[in-house]
Design an enzyme around this catalytic site. Structure first.
Site, PDB file in Angstrom:
ATOM      1  N   ASN A 484       0.888  -1.159   0.040  1.00 37.36           N
ATOM      2  CA  ASN A 484      -0.139  -0.068   0.201  1.00 37.36           C
ATOM      3  C   ASN A 484       1.066   1.234  -0.118  1.00 37.36           C
ATOM      4  O   ASN A 484       1.439   1.813   1.049  1.00 37.36           O
ATOM      5  CB  ASN A 484      -0.851   0.055   1.126  1.00 37.36           C
ATOM      6  CG  ASN A 484      -1.971   0.935   1.264  1.00 37.36           C
ATOM      7  OD1 ASN A 484      -1.792   2.074   0.594  1.00 37.36           O
ATOM      8  ND2 ASN A 484      -3.303   0.977   1.879  1.00 37.36           N
ATOM      9  N   ASP A 485       1.167   1.870  -1.150  1.00 40.70           N
ATOM     10  CA  ASP A 485       2.053   2.905  -1.390  1.00 40.70           C
ATOM     11  C   ASP A 485       1.719   4.197  -0.720  1.00 40.70           C
ATOM     12  O   ASP A 485       2.253   5.172  -0.483  1.00 40.70           O
ATOM     13  CB  ASP A 485       2.305   3.245  -2.944  1.00 40.70           C
ATOM     14  CG  ASP A 485       3.134   2.774  -3.648  1.00 40.70           C
ATOM     15  OD1 ASP A 485       3.996   2.277  -3.029  1.00 40.70           O
ATOM     16  OD2 ASP A 485       2.850   2.524  -5.046  1.00 40.70           O
ATOM     17  N   CYS A 486       0.390   3.968   0.041  1.00 41.41           N
ATOM     18  CA  CYS A 486      -0.102   5.097   0.821  1.00 41.41           C
ATOM     19  C   CYS A 486      -0.211   5.294   2.213  1.00 41.41           C
ATOM     20  O   CYS A 486      -0.674   5.972   2.751  1.00 41.41           O
ATOM     21  CB  CYS A 486      -1.518   5.476   0.105  1.00 41.41           C
ATOM     22  SG  CYS A 486      -1.655   5.847  -1.562  1.00 41.41           S
TER      23      CYS A 486
END
Ligand code: BGC
Ligand code: NOJ
Length: 814
Positions: A484-486
């Protein structure tokens, strides 16, 4: 509501109106030359790299949308129209766009004239070919004019939006008969030019956009077309284009064909010019290319080659079940999308600009899972490319550039899931092919050949990086982010413009990821199996001991009572726990821990998946988290930057829906696994295209979640890891044909009403003809497997026998 239909026999999606909710595109090209092409003939073309070698111009965010493409204007009397409707938007008497596998065909009719444009990129050639067929379906002779139109952009596409003070003075052209050469910047350092040609005498041309369109006009109403005569303009600076004019007489019932070729040509330095003093470019290679498509017969032959190539590829996994939607997704569209993600990674789509991200480390490794059975040789090459961007300590550049294959230092490293994906991709390759020699390939670190070491060593470094970077709960440190890049737990960004992906320290000593822990259990075991294959039992045992420790850590501090915790933040507070006000449950650890087998024997897996159903499910798919973050959380980063329901903030992230579906198959719940599969599956949601809006033949990255005003609406179609994971899910877990190191395992997990099915799976060159019978409608379980007439005892793995060509397998579920 539908805007078209599947033509399964031809492997095409047929769009019956140009007014789709969003442009519905296709990709042309299999090797190095590519075009994006929309249902109204919009799109653009590039060679290898959409940033540096883009042939034609495209403006994202244009109004009206999707303007710019390879257009044909037809002037029939006073009426001007396009076979793909845009850009004139003249209402057509009939319209059809057929997106096929590697080609698209547009057919428009107006006032008794039919125009059909068939576009594709031939195998192994650097050009796009369009066969334009005009048919006079009226009872009177017709005299019509055709004007082609492309706008050039063969310079850095980034500069096209930033440095026009320079580019507007650079444009240079040559014209030779019906062939237009775009040679901007060729005078200096370029070794290449572009060409657009037609195989018929022309009645005029234009290469200057301003002359063609006229002042204050647009592609919707070019002055030249309105007047019916090209001006033979030679562009000098400003915006070069290519337009050929054809004057065509058609008797009643008569048909005429024209072949247009848009190509890219490279010349060696010493063959750059035909006449250096006059700066006349050497056209030899262009002439050779154009000669290959001089006639309709040439074009049809090239199209047949292309179709044969695809038929061969897709033949490697073909299912015949009672569910036509499963058949069409598995046999055609899902595998096709996997190939497109192989070619494009996340670079060029209608949502990715082609000038931004290069190849993602984790993205490319996961894409491998979807195409390794199709093109194992290219998968092998890709694995070595990816591994070459790893650092000596096992961490990795998060992205690398497709042209140079070098790691991208703008983004750097620190995404702590990355190393494990290399094990995932390599293990999938070795299981598929049996080719263990890849593990011995000397592979550089950081692209430095002096630091080359066998690939197996890279995998060891990957494994050890996670094993030695743990936080206070003995769980893996998350770094900048995991899958999850975020979820940026070490970022603490307070100012707009700071990149969530690169701002702040790349690693904190505390923030931990339960998701990476789940990955470690799964890919740690796969690493151990590779060690065994290499005969290193001691290393396999060491790896398994580390996996055990991680498993224990997940059960101890990664379990929240009813589901798995997502992470620990920089203050060691739980993320994705009932203790949180918002973001109490995340999808990723539920899917991945269970698919890795964590909590299955303890009964936690079932609980976690029940919680997913209760808290994250919607009719359009499973949301990534709930409750959505309603305000910005400094300590969580980008995840809370999106309004509720979009993207990583409680959107339906299609990529991890298959993880949950696979997890359901692990605990044997075929009904639920299939229910999840169907919710995001394009063919199943074709009927609600007015809500879903993106193409009904491919997956999108994200569908708006329940908190969003436009719940059910998709974005970011085509380039997503969803393609690979949904294919892994349906082919290996639901239909249940899973490649192991020793043979093909058949262990389906289907809904009770799925019925019998047959499939053909090519594995290591042997065709397995599998027939599955399910007399009692069970969801999982195999009571009998008969291989070439002999019952298999004590295993569901059909041993691989290299000397066979075909193997018949009968499977009885029960
Ligand atoms: C998106 C992510 C993506 C990341 C890439 C974010 O804005 O939400 O899906 O992975 O950008 O840099
Ligand atoms: C898209 C990115 O390409 C991928 O790497 C990432 O895992 C997902 N977004 C989730 O953030």
């Amino acid at each position: 509501m539908k805007f078209g239909y599947f033509d399964d026999a031809n492997k095409e999606y047929v769009i019956t109106t140009p007014k789709t909710p969003l442009p519905w595109i296709n990709y042309l090209g299999c090797n190095e030359f590519f075009s994006l092409i929309s249902n109204t003939q919009g799109g653009y073309t590039f060679y290898k790299d959409a940033k540096l070698l883009r042939l034609t111009r495209y403006r994202y965010n244009n109004v009206p949308t999707d303007m710019g493409g390879k257009y044909f204007y037809i002037k029939d009397g006073e009426t001007v129209w396009n076979p793909g409707w845009q850009p004139t938007q003249t209402e057509l008497d009939s319209y059809e766009c057929r997106h096929g596998i590697g080609y698209s065909r547009f057919t428009g009719k107006k006032n008794g004239l039919k125009a059909s444009a068939l576009a594709f990129v031939p195998m192994n050639d650097n050009c796009e070919v369009t066969q334009l067929t005009l048919t006079n379906e009226s009872n009177e002779a017709k005299s019509v004019k055709v004007f082609s139109y492309v706008e050039w952009c063969l310079w850095n596409a980034d500069d096209d939006m930033k440095n026009f003070q320079r580019l507007l003075s650079c444009g240079e052209m040559e014209v030779e008969g019906g062939t237009i050469y775009h040679k901007t910047e060729y005078r200096e350092r370029r070794n290449h030019y572009a060409v657009y040609s037609v195989n018929a005498p022309i009645a005029g041309f234009d290469t200057s956009r301003d002359e063609f369109l006229g002042a204050y006009r647009s592609a919707a109403n070019p002055e030249v077309v309105e007047k019916g005569q090209c001006t033979n303009s030679m562009a000098s600076g400003w915006s070069p284009i290519a337009c050929q004019q054809l004057n065509i007489e058609l008797a009643p019932g008569e048909s005429k064909d024209f072949v247009f070729v848009l190509g890219y040509v490279e010349n060696p330095q010493d063959e750059k010019w035909e006449d250096a003093a006059m700066q006349v470019i050497n056209k030899k290679r262009a002439h050779e290319m154009l000669a290959r498509y001089a006639t309709v017969a040439d074009v049809q032959k090239a199209l047949t080659n292309l179709k044969e190539y695809w038929a061969e590829l897709l033949s490697k996994y073909q299912v015949n079940s009672k569910d036509e939607k499963v058949n069409r997704m598995v046999n055609v569209w899902n595998q096709y999308q996997c190939m497109v993600t192989f070619n494009m990674s996340r670079s060029a789509s209608y949502y990715e600009s082609g000038i931004g991200r290069g190849m993602g480390f984790r993205d490319s490794c996961q894409d491998l899972l979807g195409f390794v059975h199709l093109i194992p040789d290219r998968a092998r090459e890709r694995i070595i490319d990816i591994a070459s961007t790893q650092f000596e300590d096992g961490s990795a550049y998060h992205q690398y550039q497709p042209l140079t294959k070098k790691g991208n230092s703008d983004i750097g490293s620190g995404f702590n899931d990355d190393p494990l994906w290399l094990i995932a991709g390599t293990s999938a390759y070795v299981r598929e092919t049996g080719d263990t020699s890849i593990l011995d390939v000397m592979t550089p670190f950081d692209n430095d050949a002096s630091k080359a070491t066998p690939l197996m060593n890279h995998l060891k470094r990957s494994f050890d990086y996670i094993a030695t970077h743990k936080g206070p709960h003995d769980l893996p440190l998350i770094g900048r982010a995991d899958w999850n890049d975020c979820l940026n737990l070490n970022c603490f960004s307070e100012h707009p413009g700071e990149s969530f992906q690169t701002f702040g320290p790349s690693e904190g000593p505390v923030a931990e990821s339960v998701f990476i822990a789940g990955m470690f259990v799964k890919y740690g075991e796969e690493y151990a199996q590779l060690c065994e294959l290499k005969g290193d039992a001691a290393e396999a045992a060491r790896a398994r001991a580390e996996v055990e420790k991680m498993y224990a850590a997940i059960l101890k501090d990664g379990w929240d009572g009813e589901w798995f915790v997502r992470a620990y933040d920089a203050f060691s507070h739980k993320v994705g726990s009932k203790e949180c006000e918002e973001g109490q449950i995340f999808i990723e650890p539920q899917g991945f821990c269970v698919l890795a087998g964590v909590g299955v024997k303890e009964g936690l897996a079932e609980k976690a998946l029940n919680s997913v159903k209760e808290k994250l499910d919607t009719k359009y798919g499973v949301m990534i988290l709930q409750p959505a973050y309603t305000k910005y959380h400094l300590e969580l980063g980008e995840v809370s930057s999106y309004p509720p329901g979009y993207k990583e903030n409680a959107g339906i992230f299609c990529h991890n829906n298959p993880w949950v579906s696979i997890a359901e198959t692990v605990i044997g719940r075929g009904d639920r696994a299939f229910e999840i599969y169907k919710k995001t599956c394009p063919a199943y949601i074709e009927d609600i295209s007015e809500i879903h809006r993106t193409e009904p033949y491919v997956y999108s990255q994200m569908v708006a979640g329940a908190d969003a005003p436009r719940h059910g609406e998709a974005k970011n179609s085509w380039l997503t890891g969803t393609a690979a994971w949904t294919f892994v899910n349906v082919s290996q877990y639901i239909l249940g044909v899973y490649p192991t190191h020793t043979g093909l395992q058949v262990n389906p997990c289907v809904p009770s009403g799925f019925g019998d099915f047959d499939l053909v799976r090519t594995y290591r060159g042997v065709n397995y003809h599998v027939s599955v019978k399910n007399p009692n409608g069970v969801q999982k379980g195999v009571s009998k497997i008969i291989v070439d007439g002999k019952e298999l005892v004590g295993t569901s793995i059909i041993p691989y026998e290299a000397d066979k060509k075909d193997v018949n397998v009968e499977v009885v579920m029960g």
